[in-house]
Design an enzyme around this catalytic site. Sequence first.
Site, short mmCIF file in Angstrom:
data_model
loop_
_atom_site.label_atom_id
_atom_site.label_comp_id
_atom_site.label_asym_id
_atom_site.label_seq_id
_atom_site.Cartn_x
_atom_site.Cartn_y
_atom_site.Cartn_z
N CYS A 1 0.80 -1.23 0.00
CA CYS A 1 0.00 0.00 0.00
C CYS A 1 0.84 1.28 0.00
O CYS A 1 0.43 2.30 -0.57
CB CYS A 1 -0.94 0.00 1.20
SG CYS A 1 -1.80 -1.56 1.44
N HIS B 1 -3.54 6.35 -1.28
CA HIS B 1 -3.85 4.93 -1.48
C HIS B 1 -5.35 4.75 -1.28
O HIS B 1 -5.96 5.42 -0.44
CB HIS B 1 -3.07 4.09 -0.46
CG HIS B 1 -3.50 2.67 -0.43
ND1 HIS B 1 -3.47 1.85 -1.53
CD2 HIS B 1 -3.99 1.90 0.59
CE1 HIS B 1 -3.92 0.66 -1.21
NE2 HIS B 1 -4.23 0.66 0.07
N ASN C 1 -9.25 -2.17 -5.01
CA ASN C 1 -8.03 -1.77 -4.31
C ASN C 1 -6.84 -2.27 -5.13
O ASN C 1 -6.61 -3.47 -5.25
CB ASN C 1 -8.02 -2.38 -2.92
CG ASN C 1 -6.82 -1.97 -2.10
OD1 ASN C 1 -5.75 -1.67 -2.62
ND2 ASN C 1 -6.96 -1.98 -0.78
#
Length: 348
Positions: free
Chosen positions: A123, A257, A288
């Site tokens: 991430c 993110h 994601n």
Amino acid sequence: MANLIFRKPAIKGIVTTVGDRILTLEDQKQQFDFSDDDIAKLKKNLGIVSKYVLSDLRFTASDLCVQSARQLLEKLDVKPEEIDAVIFVTQTPDYRAPSTAPNIASRLGCPPTTMAFDISLGCSGFVYGLSIAFGLIEGNLSKVLLLTGDAASHYINPGDKTFAPLMGDAGSAILIDDSSKTPSHFCLYSDGTGSKSLYIPGSGTRQKESSDPDAGFMHMNGAEVFNFTIKVVPKMFDEIFAWANTDKDSVDYYVLHQPNKYILNNIKKRLGLPDSKIPSETQSIYGNQNSASIPGTVNGFLSHQFQENQIKSVIFAGFGIGLSWGACHVLIENIYAPAPLLFKIEEN
């Protein structure tokens, strides 16, 4: 404290390739035994609508990044032999060994004089990778190709209804050169005490065999991850403001993110920023994208603004698995940043 400043590096272009298969929540209804009410709650609470994934798992994050890099180099008229270094940030490499980056460099046509190596981060990977690329430019390289991406489809338990619907596949390519006339500032952090908040049990040499039903698949403690983002991440912005000698109103966009819209909305409220300054649609549409979610947001929702030179001051911020987090303040000039590419399956 890992506060860094660079004066020479500049971002010249960003390209992101997403998986070739789009799956809506409705498409996954039978797989996860979702009711209509389940789907409505996921859309409302987490902002999930769909995700883009690889339709053929013979292909990997490196294939996504190679497609992005080829387009990037072609459009910027940069020859592979001009690339001094290739950095591949991923948690889904082609193999546990060797590193994937040297193979990527060869596939792109870079000569043996090109430095190439992997970085295992998720991430926060874009911000960390960017700091390494900037450091190499500051150390006298001329052009660095940063690749960030993950093919989450390879490590997601297909029966995990709390995690699998969130995750997409994407790979980005970013070209950095030595043409900047303005400084960039970075603040980087880590806390390994939370390493098992997001991890893949039974996946390395620490635990080769495991009776854990999640062995080989990503495991997430959602409550711990959420608490981390709410308690730790907002403080990071105060520190980058101070280090870069700027304030929240002077920044054109905050490109974060993209875990889910609920987390992004909480961060936005704590910072007191308007919706217009923090794009939050990436995870809703593409899923994601892990280490590609920040550049994926640039290409997915800010492409026009970046290419038309409407953005001057940006904060990029990544946070999550590790635990690892970081932010950077970068002054942007006109860059190449097209809309995302769909992955094209090519045997190579």
